[in-house]
Scaffold this motif. Structure first.
Motif, PDB file in Angstrom:
ATOM      1  N   ALA A  93       0.947  -1.206   0.131  1.00  0.00           N
ATOM      2  CA  ALA A  93      -0.109   0.086   0.108  1.00  0.00           C
ATOM      3  C   ALA A  93       1.063   1.160  -0.028  1.00  0.00           C
ATOM      4  N   VAL A  94       0.331   2.378  -0.286  1.00  0.00           N
ATOM      5  CA  VAL A  94       0.952   3.723  -0.323  1.00  0.00           C
ATOM      6  C   VAL A  94       0.017   4.655   0.646  1.00  0.00           C
ATOM      7  N   THR A  95       0.546   5.767   0.863  1.00  0.00           N
ATOM      8  CA  THR A  95      -0.084   6.556   1.858  1.00  0.00           C
ATOM      9  C   THR A  95      -0.693   7.755   0.976  1.00  0.00           C
ATOM     10  N   ASN A  96      -0.342   7.890  -0.165  1.00  0.00           N
ATOM     11  CA  ASN A  96      -0.729   9.127  -1.063  1.00  0.00           C
ATOM     12  C   ASN A  96      -0.676   8.902  -2.557  1.00  0.00           C
ATOM     13  N   GLU A  97      -1.236   9.655  -3.353  1.00  0.00           N
ATOM     14  CA  GLU A  97      -1.235   9.421  -4.932  1.00  0.00           C
ATOM     15  C   GLU A  97       0.258   9.662  -5.230  1.00  0.00           C
ATOM     16  N   SER A  98       0.783  10.494  -4.726  1.00  0.00           N
ATOM     17  CA  SER A  98       2.188  10.828  -5.068  1.00  0.00           C
ATOM     18  C   SER A  98       3.125   9.427  -5.110  1.00  0.00           C
ATOM     19  N   GLU A  99       3.054   8.680  -3.984  1.00  0.00           N
ATOM     20  CA  GLU A  99       3.763   7.536  -3.829  1.00  0.00           C
ATOM     21  C   GLU A  99       3.426   6.358  -4.775  1.00  0.00           C
ATOM     22  N   LYS A 100       1.955   6.553  -5.141  1.00  0.00           N
ATOM     23  CA  LYS A 100       1.550   5.411  -6.079  1.00  0.00           C
ATOM     24  C   LYS A 100       2.091   5.862  -7.248  1.00  0.00           C
ATOM     25  N   GLU A 101       2.165   6.941  -7.873  1.00  0.00           N
ATOM     26  CA  GLU A 101       2.653   7.522  -9.152  1.00  0.00           C
ATOM     27  C   GLU A 101       4.196   7.131  -9.348  1.00  0.00           C
ATOM     28  N   GLN A 102       4.855   7.267  -8.237  1.00  0.00           N
ATOM     29  CA  GLN A 102       6.351   7.255  -8.524  1.00  0.00           C
ATOM     30  C   GLN A 102       6.544   5.610  -8.613  1.00  0.00           C
ATOM     31  N   VAL A 103       6.028   4.678  -7.667  1.00  0.00           N
ATOM     32  CA  VAL A 103       6.268   3.327  -7.618  1.00  0.00           C
ATOM     33  C   VAL A 103       5.666   2.740  -8.983  1.00  0.00           C
ATOM     34  N   MET A 104       4.445   3.244  -9.568  1.00  0.00           N
ATOM     35  CA  MET A 104       3.846   2.588 -10.708  1.00  0.00           C
ATOM     36  C   MET A 104       5.040   2.938 -11.697  1.00  0.00           C
ATOM     37  N   LYS A 105       5.982   3.974 -11.864  1.00  0.00           N
ATOM     38  CA  LYS A 105       6.707   4.192 -13.025  1.00  0.00           C
ATOM     39  C   LYS A 105       7.654   2.959 -12.988  1.00  0.00           C
ATOM     40  N   LEU A 106       7.835   2.044 -11.929  1.00  0.00           N
ATOM     41  CA  LEU A 106       8.586   0.829 -11.861  1.00  0.00           C
ATOM     42  C   LEU A 106       8.010  -0.243 -12.573  1.00  0.00           C
ATOM     43  N   HIS A 107       6.683  -0.194 -12.782  1.00  0.00           N
ATOM     44  CA  HIS A 107       6.140  -1.259 -13.480  1.00  0.00           C
ATOM     45  C   HIS A 107       6.411  -1.670 -14.912  1.00  0.00           C
ATOM     46  N   ASN A 108       6.986  -2.632 -15.076  1.00  0.00           N
ATOM     47  CA  ASN A 108       7.670  -3.111 -16.502  1.00  0.00           C
ATOM     48  C   ASN A 108       7.412  -4.854 -16.872  1.00  0.00           C
ATOM     49  N   PRO A 109       6.396  -4.982 -17.001  1.00  0.00           N
ATOM     50  CA  PRO A 109       6.042  -6.487 -17.311  1.00  0.00           C
ATOM     51  C   PRO A 109       7.302  -7.060 -18.210  1.00  0.00           C
ATOM     52  N   GLN A 110       7.530  -6.312 -19.425  1.00  0.00           N
ATOM     53  CA  GLN A 110       8.526  -6.616 -20.437  1.00  0.00           C
ATOM     54  C   GLN A 110       9.843  -7.173 -19.696  1.00  0.00           C
ATOM     55  N   GLU A 111      10.118  -6.585 -18.764  1.00  0.00           N
ATOM     56  CA  GLU A 111      11.589  -6.673 -18.248  1.00  0.00           C
ATOM     57  C   GLU A 111      11.354  -7.543 -16.904  1.00  0.00           C
ATOM     58  N   GLY A 112      10.000  -8.036 -16.640  1.00  0.00           N
ATOM     59  CA  GLY A 112       9.650  -9.066 -15.607  1.00  0.00           C
ATOM     60  C   GLY A 112       9.317  -8.261 -14.098  1.00  0.00           C
ATOM     61  N   ILE A 113       8.723  -7.047 -14.048  1.00  0.00           N
ATOM     62  CA  ILE A 113       8.869  -6.399 -12.899  1.00  0.00           C
ATOM     63  C   ILE A 113       7.246  -6.070 -12.818  1.00  0.00           C
ATOM     64  N   PHE A 114       6.626  -6.570 -11.774  1.00  0.00           N
ATOM     65  CA  PHE A 114       5.213  -6.339 -11.712  1.00  0.00           C
ATOM     66  C   PHE A 114       5.003  -5.535 -10.228  1.00  0.00           C
TER      67      PHE A 114
END
Length: 326
Positions: free
Chosen positions: A242-263
């Motif tokens: 979980a995140v505490t705010n939308e800013s944290e969610k936005e930052q961590v979702m930038k790391l989402h990269n299924p093509q590189e095996g990151i979910f």
């Protein structure tokens, strides 16, 4: 016999993911005390959603006449005062009133970030140094006044003794804290494990790669970006929390990269669901370099899943083998 027990803390936790392991520990502690038939009052600052909470105004329980009057009224009616958390100036007043005015027994559960305090004293800006000196000495004074001082792991207890000269009476253990976590043993368990693995990887069917799991709050201190950077090519990394705010969610979702095996999966996960995620993983990983305990490591081990973690904090007291990599 019913007792009136008061908890004085900087932050009361939630199972909904808004806070960390220490805060969740306090919620479980209060829940257990209530089940035993005790009357419980919690005085806390910040975001609280517990039924027993009587919230005091202001960040970090500031020293105001309003807060002190509430504190005195509650303590005078209490049979035990528990202080837990860190960095709260009103604690010294509360423990002093309990010990020397109302003759109420006191217990301090210290979760001070000993590593960060020491580092900031040496390398921080002058403002950070002043703040951390105040925070640290607040905890040291609270400990010296309290009748008993406990912390959350043997490793953390050693640091508090060696670095700050604090007298630590023991390590707090909640026997029912990990009741939801155990290895898979039945056909139904193994079906749940396969479903969880598919969910973690968005249906990716590559059985030739190991699945690494991070479960916890998705905040900067957990260094999720370092986990992503260091992911081996023959592994998949699933990050859940979980995140505490939308800013944290936005930052961590930038790391989402299924093509590189990151979910990346953002959201609160119940204990029963978290158990199946541990079952699904080949290893639980964390790059956090400071934890007073590290609940997820304990949970993963109880589920039969090995852990790869930093040689730091409360993590160390939970593993049997430490391998140093250059």
């Amino acid at each position: 016999m019913e007792k009136h027990i008061t908890l004085l803390t900087n932050r009361a936790g939630s199972y909904e993911g808004i806070s960390g392991g220490g805060s969740a520990m306090r919620e479980k502690l209060l829940s257990s005390l209530e089940k035993e038939g005790h009357k419980v009052t919690c005085l806390a600052a910040g975001k609280n959603d517990m039924k027993v909470t009587d919230s005091v105004r202001g960040p970090l329980l500031r020293l105001s006449m309003h807060n002190i009057s509430i504190l005195c009224k509650v303590i005078s009616q209490s049979d035990l005062l528990i202080v837990s958390g860190s960095y709260t100036p009103l604690w010294v007043v509360g423990v002093s009133m309990a010990r020397f005015v109302y003759d109420v027994p006191t217990l301090f559960i210290c979760t001070m970030n000993a590593d960060k305090a020491g580092a900031t004293w040496s390398d921080g800006t002058w403002k950070q140094r002043i703040a951390w000196h105040l925070f640290t000495h607040n905890d040291i004074i609270t400990s010296s006044i309290s009748q008993l001082t406990y912390t959350r792991s043997a490793t953390h207890a050693t640091k508090l003794r060696d670095k700050f000269g604090m007298h630590i009476d023991g390590v707090m253990v909640q026997t029912d804290q990990y009741i939801s976590f155990y290895p898979p043993t039945t056909d139904e368990h193994f079906k749940e494990r396969e479903e969880a693995r598919s969910w973690l990887t968005n249906g990716y069917s590559g059985s030739d790669k190991n699945l690494l799991l991070f479960a916890g709050r998705l905040i900067p201190e957990k260094r999720i970006n370092l986990l992503v950077k260091c992911k081996p090519e023959n592994c998949i990394l699933a990050v859940v929390g979980a995140v505490t705010n939308e800013s944290e969610k936005e930052q961590v979702m930038k790391l989402h990269n299924p093509q590189e095996g990151i979910f990346i999966h953002v959201g609160f996960v119940s204990h029963s669901r978290l158990r199946t995620l541990y079952w699904a993983a080949d290893a639980h990983v964390s790059a956090s370099d400071y934890e007073t305990l590290g609940n997820t490591v304990h949970e993963s081990i109880l589920c039969g899943t090995p852990v790869v973690i930093e040689n730091a904090g409360g993590y160390i007291s939970q593993v049997s083998t430490i391998e140093k990599q250059g």
